[in-house]
Design a protein around this motif. Structure first.
Motif, PDB file in Angstrom:
ATOM      1  N   ALA A 154       2.126  15.526  -1.753  1.00  0.00           N
ATOM      2  CA  ALA A 154       2.102  14.497  -2.782  1.00  0.00           C
ATOM      3  C   ALA A 154       3.530  14.116  -3.145  1.00  0.00           C
ATOM      4  N   TYR A 155       3.842  12.862  -3.026  1.00  0.00           N
ATOM      5  CA  TYR A 155       5.154  12.232  -3.268  1.00  0.00           C
ATOM      6  C   TYR A 155       6.316  13.080  -2.765  1.00  0.00           C
ATOM      7  N   ALA A 156       6.176  13.604  -1.550  1.00  0.00           N
ATOM      8  CA  ALA A 156       7.271  14.341  -0.917  1.00  0.00           C
ATOM      9  C   ALA A 156       8.323  13.361  -0.400  1.00  0.00           C
ATOM     10  N   PRO A 157       9.605  13.603  -0.661  1.00  0.00           N
ATOM     11  CA  PRO A 157      10.657  12.729  -0.118  1.00  0.00           C
ATOM     12  C   PRO A 157      10.600  12.694   1.405  1.00  0.00           C
ATOM     13  N   LEU A 158      10.793  11.519   1.959  1.00  0.00           N
ATOM     14  CA  LEU A 158      10.696  11.328   3.407  1.00  0.00           C
ATOM     15  C   LEU A 158      12.026  10.952   4.042  1.00  0.00           C
ATOM     16  N   ALA A 159      13.060  10.868   3.244  1.00  0.00           N
ATOM     17  CA  ALA A 159      14.396  10.537   3.737  1.00  0.00           C
ATOM     18  C   ALA A 159      15.407  11.282   2.876  1.00  0.00           C
ATOM     19  N   GLY A 181      -1.094  12.486   3.105  1.00  0.00           N
ATOM     20  CA  GLY A 181       0.077  12.179   2.290  1.00  0.00           C
ATOM     21  C   GLY A 181      -0.317  11.213   1.182  1.00  0.00           C
ATOM     22  N   LEU A 182       0.059  11.517  -0.055  1.00  0.00           N
ATOM     23  CA  LEU A 182      -0.382  10.744  -1.217  1.00  0.00           C
ATOM     24  C   LEU A 182       0.830  10.304  -2.031  1.00  0.00           C
ATOM     25  N   TYR A 183       0.948   8.984  -2.244  1.00  0.00           N
ATOM     26  CA  TYR A 183       2.149   8.409  -2.849  1.00  0.00           C
ATOM     27  C   TYR A 183       1.796   7.284  -3.812  1.00  0.00           C
ATOM     28  N   GLY A 184       2.721   7.027  -4.719  1.00  0.00           N
ATOM     29  CA  GLY A 184       2.589   5.893  -5.622  1.00  0.00           C
ATOM     30  C   GLY A 184       3.357   4.694  -5.082  1.00  0.00           C
ATOM     31  N   ALA A 185       2.740   3.536  -5.127  1.00  0.00           N
ATOM     32  CA  ALA A 185       3.387   2.327  -4.607  1.00  0.00           C
ATOM     33  C   ALA A 185       4.586   1.918  -5.451  1.00  0.00           C
ATOM     34  N   GLU A 186       4.659   2.426  -6.708  1.00  0.00           N
ATOM     35  CA  GLU A 186       5.776   2.097  -7.587  1.00  0.00           C
ATOM     36  C   GLU A 186       6.796   3.235  -7.672  1.00  0.00           C
ATOM     37  N   ASP A 187       6.746   4.143  -6.733  1.00  0.00           N
ATOM     38  CA  ASP A 187       7.670   5.281  -6.711  1.00  0.00           C
ATOM     39  C   ASP A 187       9.060   4.798  -6.318  1.00  0.00           C
ATOM     40  N   ARG A 188      10.028   4.958  -7.220  1.00  0.00           N
ATOM     41  CA  ARG A 188      11.386   4.500  -6.939  1.00  0.00           C
ATOM     42  C   ARG A 188      12.146   5.464  -6.020  1.00  0.00           C
ATOM     43  N   LEU A 189      11.634   6.696  -5.856  1.00  0.00           N
ATOM     44  CA  LEU A 189      12.303   7.667  -5.006  1.00  0.00           C
ATOM     45  C   LEU A 189      11.768   7.644  -3.572  1.00  0.00           C
ATOM     46  N   VAL A 190      10.517   7.224  -3.411  1.00  0.00           N
ATOM     47  CA  VAL A 190       9.917   7.139  -2.077  1.00  0.00           C
ATOM     48  C   VAL A 190       9.309   5.743  -1.937  1.00  0.00           C
ATOM     49  N   PRO A 191      10.046   4.781  -1.409  1.00  0.00           N
ATOM     50  CA  PRO A 191       9.543   3.406  -1.316  1.00  0.00           C
ATOM     51  C   PRO A 191       8.368   3.291  -0.354  1.00  0.00           C
ATOM     52  N   PRO A 192       7.520   2.279  -0.547  1.00  0.00           N
ATOM     53  CA  PRO A 192       6.338   2.109   0.324  1.00  0.00           C
ATOM     54  C   PRO A 192       6.673   2.009   1.799  1.00  0.00           C
ATOM     55  N   GLU A 193       7.802   1.407   2.131  1.00  0.00           N
ATOM     56  CA  GLU A 193       8.145   1.284   3.552  1.00  0.00           C
ATOM     57  C   GLU A 193       8.400   2.655   4.180  1.00  0.00           C
ATOM     58  N   GLY A 194       8.849   3.622   3.360  1.00  0.00           N
ATOM     59  CA  GLY A 194       9.007   4.976   3.880  1.00  0.00           C
ATOM     60  C   GLY A 194       7.671   5.616   4.197  1.00  0.00           C
ATOM     61  N   VAL A 195       6.666   5.328   3.364  1.00  0.00           N
ATOM     62  CA  VAL A 195       5.320   5.847   3.614  1.00  0.00           C
ATOM     63  C   VAL A 195       4.727   5.179   4.853  1.00  0.00           C
ATOM     64  N   ASP A 196       4.986   3.883   5.011  1.00  0.00           N
ATOM     65  CA  ASP A 196       4.525   3.177   6.217  1.00  0.00           C
ATOM     66  C   ASP A 196       5.145   3.775   7.471  1.00  0.00           C
ATOM     67  N   GLU A 197       6.421   4.131   7.388  1.00  0.00           N
ATOM     68  CA  GLU A 197       7.092   4.747   8.537  1.00  0.00           C
ATOM     69  C   GLU A 197       6.501   6.123   8.836  1.00  0.00           C
ATOM     70  N   ALA A 198       6.142   6.875   7.778  1.00  0.00           N
ATOM     71  CA  ALA A 198       5.503   8.170   7.981  1.00  0.00           C
ATOM     72  C   ALA A 198       4.171   8.004   8.695  1.00  0.00           C
TER      73      ALA A 198
END
Length: 246
Positions: A154-159, A181-198
């Protein structure tokens, strides 16, 4: 060990305890059903702020669903605390090298499987990681593939670990087990594009974005807590563990 009777239909045992870590002991947390038998083991890796109340709540909730849960402190007691600044958290992260974290998780598993009370069932384990704990969960699962049956973060940093020998981006391509993997779309530390790359690097996994949700959405003491996202996370996590560990 205390008995908790009011948090569900299954009584559980839970406590802080001295967990073997390297050549010494550090404080960890244990929760498991208060019934004779061996249960599937879940290793829960907490954020760098430590084994906070909501992390313990999650461990107890998993125990009420018939899992044995270990929560090791990968900072070895050097976590900066619940009020730590972002700079303090970064400094704490840099002190925990990936190979040391892998060794400490290995020690935790050895403790569980070798306990004479035989409460942890032999076999593959579930890995659950929150925030930076999720980064170490990904790394561990990639390098201990035969031991991990399921991975949930959950909201693990990906970079941000490009200077490390074991990078999360590389580890994502080394995960044969089911991944959530579970993330918030408004997470300023893990942007959505990082989740898309994951999702691209780990195509068989489920990488989910919750609209209107930020970082720390599982922490009910945080301003970012989101009841709907937290409830959905718990439901998906439990479904993953049941499907893979039983």
């Amino acid at each position: 060990m205390a008995v908790l009777q009011h948090e569900g239909t299954i009584e559980i045992l839970y406590r802080d305890f001295a967990m073997p870590t390297g050549a010494r002991f550090t404080t960890g947390y244990l929760a498991r059903p208060d019934r004779i038998g061996a249960y599937p083991l879940v290793v829960l890796l907490p954020p760098l702020r430590g084994i906070t109340p909501y992390v313990k709540d999650l461990a107890r909730w998993l125990a009420r669903n018939r899992y044995a849960v270990l929560v090791p402190d990968l900072t070895r007691g050097a976590h900066p605390g619940s009020e730590a600044s972002f700079e303090d958290l970064v400094a704490a992260y840099r002190r925990v090298r990936a190979r040391r974290a892998i060794a400490d998780i290995d020690d935790a598993l050895a403790f569980a499987f070798n306990d004479s009370a035989s409460w942890a069932r032999e076999g593959k384990v579930g890995m659950v990681g929150i925030d930076v704990g999720g980064r170490f969960a990904i790394t561990y699962a990639a390098h201990r593939q035969r031991q991990v049956g399921a991975l949930c973060v959950a909201y693990a940093p990906l970079a941000g670990d490009e200077d490390r020998r074991l990078k999360v981006a590389d580890a994502l391509e080394m995960l044969p087990m089911p991944v959530l993997g579970l993330y918030g779309a408004e997470d300023r530390l893990v942007p959505p594009e990082g989740v898309d790359e994951a999702q691209r690097r780990n195509a068989h996994g489920q990488w989910i974005l919750y609209e209107g949700v930020g970082h720390d959405f599982l922490d009910d003491d945080s301003d970012s807590y989101h009841r709907g996202a937290a409830s959905d996370t718990f439901a998906r996590m439990l479904a993953l563990l049941k499907a893979t560990l039983g």
